[in-house]
Design a protein around this motif. Sequence first.
Motif, PDB file in Angstrom:
ATOM      1  N   ILE A  27      40.798  39.800  40.380  1.00  0.00           N
ATOM      2  CA  ILE A  27      41.512  41.201  40.940  1.00  0.00           C
ATOM      3  C   ILE A  27      40.229  42.057  40.460  1.00  0.00           C
ATOM      4  CG2 ILE A  27      43.217  42.875  40.905  1.00  0.00           C
ATOM      5  CD1 ILE A  27      45.004  40.832  39.565  1.00  0.00           C
ATOM      6  N   GLU A  28      39.946  43.079  41.525  1.00  0.00           N
ATOM      7  CA  GLU A  28      38.899  44.201  41.053  1.00  0.00           C
ATOM      8  C   GLU A  28      39.271  45.501  41.731  1.00  0.00           C
ATOM      9  OE1 GLU A  28      34.852  43.367  43.092  1.00  0.00           O
ATOM     10  OE2 GLU A  28      35.974  41.816  44.007  1.00  0.00           O
ATOM     11  N   GLU A  29      39.078  46.534  41.106  1.00  0.00           N
ATOM     12  CA  GLU A  29      39.219  47.879  41.570  1.00  0.00           C
ATOM     13  C   GLU A  29      37.758  48.588  42.294  1.00  0.00           C
ATOM     14  OE1 GLU A  29      42.959  50.176  39.616  1.00  0.00           O
ATOM     15  OE2 GLU A  29      40.967  50.324  38.529  1.00  0.00           O
ATOM     16  N   THR A  30      37.811  48.875  43.451  1.00  0.00           N
ATOM     17  CA  THR A  30      36.651  49.068  44.031  1.00  0.00           C
ATOM     18  C   THR A  30      36.647  50.361  45.019  1.00  0.00           C
ATOM     19  OG1 THR A  30      37.049  47.569  46.136  1.00  0.00           O
ATOM     20  CG2 THR A  30      35.975  46.816  44.144  1.00  0.00           C
ATOM     21  N   PRO A  31      37.131  51.556  44.880  1.00  0.00           N
ATOM     22  CA  PRO A  31      38.301  51.925  43.950  1.00  0.00           C
ATOM     23  C   PRO A  31      39.738  51.392  44.425  1.00  0.00           C
ATOM     24  CG  PRO A  31      37.973  53.701  45.579  1.00  0.00           C
ATOM     25  CD  PRO A  31      36.941  52.628  45.703  1.00  0.00           C
ATOM     26  N   ASP A  32      39.768  50.787  45.496  1.00  0.00           N
ATOM     27  CA  ASP A  32      41.002  50.087  46.039  1.00  0.00           C
ATOM     28  C   ASP A  32      41.257  48.847  45.165  1.00  0.00           C
ATOM     29  OD1 ASP A  32      41.807  52.263  47.903  1.00  0.00           O
ATOM     30  OD2 ASP A  32      40.672  51.190  49.429  1.00  0.00           O
ATOM     31  N   THR A  33      42.546  48.443  44.881  1.00  0.00           N
ATOM     32  CA  THR A  33      42.480  47.163  44.227  1.00  0.00           C
ATOM     33  C   THR A  33      42.448  46.189  45.350  1.00  0.00           C
ATOM     34  OG1 THR A  33      44.096  48.374  42.711  1.00  0.00           O
ATOM     35  CG2 THR A  33      44.089  45.699  42.861  1.00  0.00           C
ATOM     36  N   MET A  34      41.577  45.098  44.861  1.00  0.00           N
ATOM     37  CA  MET A  34      41.304  43.891  45.974  1.00  0.00           C
ATOM     38  C   MET A  34      41.500  42.706  44.990  1.00  0.00           C
ATOM     39  SD  MET A  34      37.706  42.478  47.729  1.00  0.00           S
ATOM     40  CE  MET A  34      37.448  44.406  48.255  1.00  0.00           C
ATOM     41  N   ILE A  35      42.476  42.029  45.466  1.00  0.00           N
ATOM     42  CA  ILE A  35      42.726  40.759  45.126  1.00  0.00           C
ATOM     43  C   ILE A  35      42.143  39.378  45.956  1.00  0.00           C
ATOM     44  CG2 ILE A  35      44.651  38.967  44.558  1.00  0.00           C
ATOM     45  CD1 ILE A  35      46.638  41.627  44.500  1.00  0.00           C
ATOM     46  N   THR A  36      41.444  38.950  45.196  1.00  0.00           N
ATOM     47  CA  THR A  36      40.735  37.581  45.885  1.00  0.00           C
ATOM     48  C   THR A  36      41.446  36.320  45.659  1.00  0.00           C
ATOM     49  OG1 THR A  36      38.555  38.580  45.759  1.00  0.00           O
ATOM     50  CG2 THR A  36      38.690  36.371  46.316  1.00  0.00           C
ATOM     51  N   LEU A  37      41.876  35.680  46.571  1.00  0.00           N
ATOM     52  CA  LEU A  37      42.589  34.436  46.413  1.00  0.00           C
ATOM     53  C   LEU A  37      41.639  33.080  46.188  1.00  0.00           C
ATOM     54  CD1 LEU A  37      45.702  34.797  49.003  1.00  0.00           C
ATOM     55  CD2 LEU A  37      45.365  35.516  46.506  1.00  0.00           C
ATOM     56  N   SER A  38      42.181  32.106  45.679  1.00  0.00           N
ATOM     57  CA  SER A  38      41.399  30.836  45.352  1.00  0.00           C
ATOM     58  C   SER A  38      40.659  30.530  46.737  1.00  0.00           C
ATOM     59  CB  SER A  38      42.006  29.774  44.522  1.00  0.00           C
ATOM     60  OG  SER A  38      43.174  29.514  45.394  1.00  0.00           O
ATOM     61  N   ASN A  39      41.332  30.672  47.875  1.00  0.00           N
ATOM     62  CA  ASN A  39      40.792  30.277  49.273  1.00  0.00           C
ATOM     63  C   ASN A  39      39.903  31.306  49.719  1.00  0.00           C
ATOM     64  OD1 ASN A  39      42.376  32.237  50.066  1.00  0.00           O
ATOM     65  ND2 ASN A  39      43.782  30.994  51.318  1.00  0.00           N
ATOM     66  N   GLY A  40      39.462  32.362  49.100  1.00  0.00           N
ATOM     67  CA  GLY A  40      38.607  33.213  49.453  1.00  0.00           C
ATOM     68  C   GLY A  40      39.129  34.355  50.261  1.00  0.00           C
ATOM     69  N   GLU A  41      40.317  34.236  50.520  1.00  0.00           N
ATOM     70  CA  GLU A  41      41.031  35.454  51.318  1.00  0.00           C
ATOM     71  C   GLU A  41      41.277  36.918  50.416  1.00  0.00           C
ATOM     72  OE1 GLU A  41      45.392  36.398  53.595  1.00  0.00           O
ATOM     73  OE2 GLU A  41      44.850  34.370  52.855  1.00  0.00           O
ATOM     74  N   LYS A  42      40.905  37.811  50.792  1.00  0.00           N
ATOM     75  CA  LYS A  42      40.989  39.155  50.218  1.00  0.00           C
ATOM     76  C   LYS A  42      42.083  39.975  50.556  1.00  0.00           C
ATOM     77  CE  LYS A  42      36.247  38.966  49.535  1.00  0.00           C
ATOM     78  NZ  LYS A  42      36.058  38.982  47.954  1.00  0.00           N
ATOM     79  N   LEU A  43      42.829  40.565  49.641  1.00  0.00           N
ATOM     80  CA  LEU A  43      43.965  41.268  50.146  1.00  0.00           C
ATOM     81  C   LEU A  43      43.586  42.801  49.385  1.00  0.00           C
ATOM     82  CD1 LEU A  43      46.893  39.103  48.739  1.00  0.00           C
ATOM     83  CD2 LEU A  43      45.981  39.383  51.398  1.00  0.00           C
ATOM     84  N   ILE A  44      43.756  43.945  50.012  1.00  0.00           N
ATOM     85  CA  ILE A  44      43.594  45.355  49.366  1.00  0.00           C
ATOM     86  C   ILE A  44      45.050  45.558  49.079  1.00  0.00           C
ATOM     87  CG2 ILE A  44      42.569  47.302  49.695  1.00  0.00           C
ATOM     88  CD1 ILE A  44      40.304  46.122  51.199  1.00  0.00           C
ATOM     89  N   VAL A  45      45.409  46.205  48.104  1.00  0.00           N
ATOM     90  CA  VAL A  45      46.715  46.631  47.677  1.00  0.00           C
ATOM     91  C   VAL A  45      46.758  48.172  47.096  1.00  0.00           C
ATOM     92  CG1 VAL A  45      47.505  44.186  47.618  1.00  0.00           C
ATOM     93  CG2 VAL A  45      46.960  45.542  45.615  1.00  0.00           C
ATOM     94  N   LYS A  46      47.925  48.534  47.194  1.00  0.00           N
ATOM     95  CA  LYS A  46      48.078  49.932  46.620  1.00  0.00           C
ATOM     96  C   LYS A  46      48.204  49.917  45.258  1.00  0.00           C
ATOM     97  CE  LYS A  46      50.128  52.721  50.505  1.00  0.00           C
ATOM     98  NZ  LYS A  46      51.463  53.573  50.741  1.00  0.00           N
ATOM     99  N   GLU A  47      48.755  49.075  44.671  1.00  0.00           N
ATOM    100  CA  GLU A  47      48.927  48.926  42.955  1.00  0.00           C
ATOM    101  C   GLU A  47      47.703  48.887  42.367  1.00  0.00           C
ATOM    102  OE1 GLU A  47      52.578  47.457  45.022  1.00  0.00           O
ATOM    103  OE2 GLU A  47      50.427  46.724  45.428  1.00  0.00           O
ATOM    104  N   THR A  48      47.579  49.425  41.242  1.00  0.00           N
ATOM    105  CA  THR A  48      46.424  49.288  40.350  1.00  0.00           C
ATOM    106  C   THR A  48      46.353  47.886  39.697  1.00  0.00           C
ATOM    107  OG1 THR A  48      47.629  49.777  38.374  1.00  0.00           O
ATOM    108  CG2 THR A  48      46.805  51.704  39.685  1.00  0.00           C
ATOM    109  N   VAL A  49      44.983  47.596  39.232  1.00  0.00           N
ATOM    110  CA  VAL A  49      44.686  46.318  38.708  1.00  0.00           C
ATOM    111  C   VAL A  49      45.813  46.152  37.620  1.00  0.00           C
ATOM    112  CG1 VAL A  49      43.028  45.020  37.070  1.00  0.00           C
ATOM    113  CG2 VAL A  49      42.166  46.220  39.279  1.00  0.00           C
ATOM    114  N   SER A  50      46.033  47.061  36.776  1.00  0.00           N
ATOM    115  CA  SER A  50      47.120  46.951  35.580  1.00  0.00           C
ATOM    116  C   SER A  50      48.193  46.744  36.019  1.00  0.00           C
ATOM    117  CB  SER A  50      46.712  48.147  34.656  1.00  0.00           C
ATOM    118  OG  SER A  50      47.252  49.375  35.292  1.00  0.00           O
ATOM    119  N   GLU A  51      48.897  47.414  37.241  1.00  0.00           N
ATOM    120  CA  GLU A  51      50.265  47.234  37.599  1.00  0.00           C
ATOM    121  C   GLU A  51      50.237  45.545  37.955  1.00  0.00           C
ATOM    122  OE1 GLU A  51      54.004  47.501  38.730  1.00  0.00           O
ATOM    123  OE2 GLU A  51      52.983  48.312  37.458  1.00  0.00           O
ATOM    124  N   VAL A  52      49.358  45.148  38.807  1.00  0.00           N
ATOM    125  CA  VAL A  52      49.300  43.703  39.335  1.00  0.00           C
ATOM    126  C   VAL A  52      49.306  42.725  38.084  1.00  0.00           C
ATOM    127  CG1 VAL A  52      48.090  42.035  40.698  1.00  0.00           C
ATOM    128  CG2 VAL A  52      47.776  44.375  41.487  1.00  0.00           C
TER     129      VAL A  52
END
Length: 66
Positions: A22-47
Amino acid sequence: MITVTRLSNISMVVNPDLIAFIEETPDTMITLSNGEKLIVKETVSEVIRRILNYRRSIFNPSIPIE
């Protein structure tokens, strides 16, 4: 499973076992093990908090969820 919110305000459920990082770029981007990326509203600490609560509920339900 944890619930996160896409930037379009659509909620979705993610299996935290599939999260590679999970990284903040400034949006929070979750990268899954299959390479799919999800951009979400929650902060890294909230996830991370949601992942910890999920794991507590599975592995040690006697610990109260925050």
